[in-house]
Design an enzyme around this catalytic site. Structure first.
Site, mmCIF file in Angstrom:
data_model
loop_
_atom_site.group_PDB
_atom_site.id
_atom_site.type_symbol
_atom_site.label_atom_id
_atom_site.label_comp_id
_atom_site.label_asym_id
_atom_site.label_seq_id
_atom_site.Cartn_x
_atom_site.Cartn_y
_atom_site.Cartn_z
ATOM 1 N N GLN A 1 12.586 28.187 -60.334
ATOM 2 C CA GLN A 1 11.201 28.739 -60.255
ATOM 3 C C GLN A 1 10.716 28.924 -58.499
ATOM 4 O OE1 GLN A 1 10.014 25.905 -62.880
ATOM 5 N NE2 GLN A 1 8.073 27.751 -62.963
ATOM 6 N N HIS B 1 15.323 27.207 -67.476
ATOM 7 C CA HIS B 1 15.223 28.444 -66.265
ATOM 8 C C HIS B 1 16.734 28.018 -65.398
ATOM 9 C CE1 HIS B 1 10.849 29.170 -66.360
ATOM 10 N NE2 HIS B 1 10.842 27.529 -66.156
ATOM 11 N N CYS C 1 4.234 27.468 -68.613
ATOM 12 C CA CYS C 1 5.239 27.867 -67.500
ATOM 13 C C CYS C 1 4.055 28.566 -66.355
ATOM 14 C CB CYS C 1 6.125 28.861 -68.191
ATOM 15 S SG CYS C 1 7.926 28.603 -66.996
ATOM 16 N N LEU C 2 4.231 28.047 -65.272
ATOM 17 C CA LEU C 2 4.062 27.289 -64.003
ATOM 18 C C LEU C 2 4.442 29.746 -63.291
ATOM 19 C CD1 LEU C 2 4.407 24.912 -61.647
ATOM 20 C CD2 LEU C 2 2.237 25.451 -63.472
ATOM 21 N N GLY D 1 6.724 20.507 -65.143
ATOM 22 C CA GLY D 1 7.948 20.333 -65.466
ATOM 23 C C GLY D 1 8.157 22.016 -63.888
ATOM 24 N N HIS E 1 12.891 22.592 -71.719
ATOM 25 C CA HIS E 1 12.853 23.881 -70.705
ATOM 26 C C HIS E 1 12.749 24.537 -69.718
ATOM 27 C CE1 HIS E 1 8.376 26.578 -70.285
ATOM 28 N NE2 HIS E 1 9.306 26.662 -68.878
ATOM 29 N N GLU E 2 12.555 23.402 -69.013
ATOM 30 C CA GLU E 2 13.683 23.972 -67.614
ATOM 31 C C GLU E 2 14.540 23.686 -67.167
ATOM 32 O OE1 GLU E 2 10.758 23.776 -65.528
ATOM 33 O OE2 GLU E 2 9.662 22.894 -66.446
HETATM 34 NI NI NI Z 1 8.606 27.087 -67.486
#
Ligand code: NI
Length: 167
Positions: free
Chosen positions: A51, A137, A91-92, A46, A133-134
């Site tokens: 991000q 963000h 998370c990235l 995701g 989660h996304e």
């Molecule tokens: Ni994330």
């Protein structure tokens, strides 16, 4: 297509609240495509526009093993939720760290796709967790906000140290 740079915690830009997408045009479709490519390359399941420092309400997810189920959600809204599920989230933007987080087990979401068509999606388990989660963000929220202050500070320090070594 192009790979985009992913912001990393504790970059303050990750705290920006994203603006709604007003017009799903070619630029937005290209951003979604570049985000998918960036997510697959990372690799991740995701990615939110926040991000990649684009503060628009747009996210991409694909929880399949073989990158066969890309989903683009523009201006997503959760209209129903049910149950509770605990998942070890990563998370990235917080590479290398995983912590348990509670989310709704099942959600119903409305969104617009990359062609500009509205749709409704029912998601459970991992897909539900990933979308929630996304969507966090887009509010400037990160999964580490759900863990203890001590743990978050520790992750923050370690990531800053790693980054210093990289530079
Ligand atoms: Ni994330």
């Amino acid at each position: 297509m192009a790979l985009l740079n992913i912001l990393e915690f504790p970059d303050p830009r990750l705290r920006t609240v994203a603006e709604p997408v007003k017009d799903v045009n070619g630029k937005i479709a290209m951003l979604a495509d570049n985000m998918l490519e960036t997510m697959y390359a990372a690799p991740g399941i995701g990615l939110a526009a926040s991000q990649v420092n684009m503060h628009l309400r747009l996210l991409v997810v694909d929880i399949s093993e073989d990158n066969s189920s890309p989903l683009v959600l523009i201006n997503p809204e959760i209209i129903a939720r049910e149950g509770e599920i605990e998942t070890n989230e990563g998370c990235l933007s917080i590479p290398g760290y995983f912590e348990p987080v509670y989310r709704s087990e099942k959600i119903e979401v409305t969104a617009i796709d990359r062609e500009g068509n509205p749709f409704t999606l029912t998601a459970d388990d991992l897909l539900s967790v990933c979308i929630q989660h996304e969507m966090d963000h887009l509010e400037g929220k990160l999964f580490v906000d759900y863990i203890s202050d001590t743990k978050r500070q520790m992750i923050r320090k370690k990531l800053l140290k790693q980054r210093k070594h990289r530079e």
